[in-house]
Design a protein around this motif. Structure first.
Motif, PDB file in Angstrom:
ATOM      1  N   VAL A  97       0.860  -1.192   0.000  1.00 47.48           N
ATOM      2  CA  VAL A  97       0.000   0.000   0.000  1.00 47.48           C
ATOM      3  C   VAL A  97       0.895   1.241   0.000  1.00 47.48           C
ATOM      4  O   VAL A  97       0.696   2.173  -0.776  1.00 47.48           O
ATOM      5  CB  VAL A  97      -0.959   0.014   1.212  1.00 47.48           C
ATOM      6  N   TRP A  98       1.896   1.238   0.873  1.00 49.50           N
ATOM      7  CA  TRP A  98       2.844   2.360   0.953  1.00 49.50           C
ATOM      8  C   TRP A  98       3.562   2.555  -0.386  1.00 49.50           C
ATOM      9  O   TRP A  98       3.666   3.677  -0.880  1.00 49.50           O
ATOM     10  CB  TRP A  98       3.844   2.133   2.081  1.00 49.50           C
ATOM     11  N   LEU A  99       4.004   1.480  -0.973  1.00 54.86           N
ATOM     12  CA  LEU A  99       4.716   1.578  -2.251  1.00 54.86           C
ATOM     13  C   LEU A  99       3.806   2.125  -3.345  1.00 54.86           C
ATOM     14  O   LEU A  99       4.217   2.980  -4.139  1.00 54.86           O
ATOM     15  CB  LEU A  99       5.272   0.212  -2.652  1.00 54.86           C
ATOM     16  N   LEU A 100       2.593   1.654  -3.387  1.00 55.11           N
ATOM     17  CA  LEU A 100       1.653   2.090  -4.420  1.00 55.11           C
ATOM     18  C   LEU A 100       1.349   3.583  -4.308  1.00 55.11           C
ATOM     19  O   LEU A 100       1.205   4.274  -5.325  1.00 55.11           O
ATOM     20  CB  LEU A 100       0.369   1.264  -4.349  1.00 55.11           C
ATOM     21  N   LEU A 101       1.292   4.103  -3.101  1.00 53.88           N
ATOM     22  CA  LEU A 101       0.992   5.523  -2.911  1.00 53.88           C
ATOM     23  C   LEU A 101       2.100   6.444  -3.427  1.00 53.88           C
ATOM     24  O   LEU A 101       1.885   7.649  -3.556  1.00 53.88           O
ATOM     25  CB  LEU A 101       0.675   5.805  -1.446  1.00 53.88           C
ATOM     26  N   THR A 106      -4.703   6.931  -4.994  1.00 52.73           N
ATOM     27  CA  THR A 106      -5.520   6.067  -4.141  1.00 52.73           C
ATOM     28  C   THR A 106      -5.144   4.605  -4.349  1.00 52.73           C
ATOM     29  O   THR A 106      -4.531   4.242  -5.348  1.00 52.73           O
ATOM     30  CB  THR A 106      -7.028   6.221  -4.444  1.00 52.73           C
ATOM     31  N   VAL A 107      -5.555   3.801  -3.402  1.00 51.00           N
ATOM     32  CA  VAL A 107      -5.379   2.349  -3.467  1.00 51.00           C
ATOM     33  C   VAL A 107      -6.778   1.752  -3.392  1.00 51.00           C
ATOM     34  O   VAL A 107      -7.525   2.049  -2.466  1.00 51.00           O
ATOM     35  CB  VAL A 107      -4.528   1.830  -2.283  1.00 51.00           C
ATOM     36  N   SER A 108      -7.118   0.928  -4.360  1.00 48.58           N
ATOM     37  CA  SER A 108      -8.454   0.341  -4.336  1.00 48.58           C
ATOM     38  C   SER A 108      -8.454  -1.082  -3.790  1.00 48.58           C
ATOM     39  O   SER A 108      -9.462  -1.544  -3.277  1.00 48.58           O
ATOM     40  CB  SER A 108      -9.081   0.365  -5.736  1.00 48.58           C
ATOM     41  N   GLY A 109      -7.331  -1.779  -3.878  1.00 49.42           N
ATOM     42  CA  GLY A 109      -7.265  -3.164  -3.416  1.00 49.42           C
ATOM     43  C   GLY A 109      -7.414  -3.294  -1.921  1.00 49.42           C
ATOM     44  O   GLY A 109      -6.929  -2.457  -1.168  1.00 49.42           O
ATOM     45  N   ARG A 110      -8.097  -4.364  -1.511  1.00 50.81           N
ATOM     46  CA  ARG A 110      -8.268  -4.611  -0.085  1.00 50.81           C
ATOM     47  C   ARG A 110      -7.635  -5.932   0.354  1.00 50.81           C
ATOM     48  O   ARG A 110      -7.668  -6.267   1.519  1.00 50.81           O
ATOM     49  CB  ARG A 110      -9.751  -4.590   0.265  1.00 50.81           C
ATOM     50  N   ALA A 114      -4.581  -8.176  -4.428  1.00 48.97           N
ATOM     51  CA  ALA A 114      -5.114  -7.067  -5.226  1.00 48.97           C
ATOM     52  C   ALA A 114      -4.182  -5.857  -5.195  1.00 48.97           C
ATOM     53  O   ALA A 114      -3.934  -5.227  -6.228  1.00 48.97           O
ATOM     54  CB  ALA A 114      -6.503  -6.678  -4.726  1.00 48.97           C
ATOM     55  N   VAL A 115      -3.642  -5.540  -4.031  1.00 52.95           N
ATOM     56  CA  VAL A 115      -2.712  -4.412  -3.921  1.00 52.95           C
ATOM     57  C   VAL A 115      -1.441  -4.713  -4.707  1.00 52.95           C
ATOM     58  O   VAL A 115      -0.916  -3.846  -5.411  1.00 52.95           O
ATOM     59  CB  VAL A 115      -2.399  -4.081  -2.445  1.00 52.95           C
ATOM     60  N   GLY A 116      -0.949  -5.936  -4.620  1.00 54.81           N
ATOM     61  CA  GLY A 116       0.228  -6.339  -5.393  1.00 54.81           C
ATOM     62  C   GLY A 116       0.014  -6.208  -6.888  1.00 54.81           C
ATOM     63  O   GLY A 116       0.906  -5.757  -7.623  1.00 54.81           O
ATOM     64  N   GLU A 117      -1.164  -6.580  -7.354  1.00 53.80           N
ATOM     65  CA  GLU A 117      -1.484  -6.456  -8.781  1.00 53.80           C
ATOM     66  C   GLU A 117      -1.545  -4.992  -9.204  1.00 53.80           C
ATOM     67  O   GLU A 117      -1.068  -4.630 -10.272  1.00 53.80           O
ATOM     68  CB  GLU A 117      -2.801  -7.173  -9.094  1.00 53.80           C
TER      69      GLU A 117
END
Length: 172
Positions: A97-101, A106-110, A114-117
Motif C-alpha cells: 500500500v505504501w509503495l503504491l501511494l 488512491t489504493v483500491s485493493g483490499r 489485489a494491492v500487489g497487482e
C-alpha cells in the motif's frame, strides 16, 4: 554536543528491508533496517518484540516496527508498542500500500494480492522482496506521505509509514 540520531527500522519482510536499505543508501540517513528472520507466516508480534528489546538497549534514538496487518485488527499491538517507546508503522493489508501511494493517489485493493497487482501495473519492473528498488519509488516519496495521511488509521487499505518518514525528516 548534539548526539547523532540513529534510527532502527525492524522490518517484517524482505520488501520492507530492501526499501529502507535503498532509502539509507540514497541519502545517507542514519537509518538501520533490520530483518529479524525470514518466515512465511505473519510475524508482526515478533517484529514488535525485537524492536522493543532493541529500544531497551538504548543504541538508537528511535526504533520503529514495520509490519503488515494482513486484514487483522492490530490496534492493541500498536498501542502496546507505543507505550514501550516503539513506533508502529503498520500497513493494511500489506506494505505494498505504501509503495503504491508513491505512484497513485488512491489504493483500491483490499487484499494483499489485489494491492500487489495494482502495484505491478503502476511499476512494471517492481519485484516483491529483495527485488524492491528504492529508485522506483524515490520520486514520489513526499506525495506518498501526503496520500497516506488521508487514510484513516487501521482501515483497509491504509499505511502509517508516513509517520516513520516524518521522524526521518521527510514530509509532504
Amino acid at each position: 554536543m548534539e548526539q547523532r540520531r540513529r534510527i532502527l527500522v525492524v522490518c517484517e519482510g524482505e520488501t520492507e528491508h530492501a526499501y529502507f536499505t535503498g532509502l539509507r543508501e540514497s541519502d545517507r540517513r542514519e537509518i538501520h533496517p533490520f530483518l529479524p528472520e525470514r518466515a512465511k507466516r505473519p510475524q508482526r508480534e515478533k517484529v514488535v518484540d525485537h524492536a522493543r528489546k532493541a529500544k531497551s538497549r538504548a543504541e538508537y534514538s528511535q526504533v520503529w516496527a514495520v509490519f503488515d496487518a494482513d486484514g487483522h485488527d492490530v490496534r492493541r499491538l500498536c498501542e502496546q508498542a507505543e507505550q514501550d517507546g516503539v513506533g508502529p508503522a503498520v500497513s493494511n493489508p500489506t506494505f505494498e500500500v505504501w509503495l503504491l501511494l508513491h505512484h497513485r493517489t488512491t489504493v483500491s485493493g483490499r487484499s494483499a494480492q489485489a494491492v500487489g497487482e495494482e502495484l505491478k501495473k503502476a511499476v512494471p519492473h517492481w519485484r516483491k522482496g529483495n527485488g524492491t528498488q528504492f529508485a522506483h519509488f524515490a520520486p514520489g516519496l513526499t506525495e506518498a506521505c501526503a496520500r497516506a495521511k488521508r487514510y484513516p488509521p487501521y482501515s483497509n487499505p491504509s499505511t502509517a509509514v508516513w509517520k516513520l518518514m516524518g521522524d526521518l525528516g521527510i514530509e509532504a
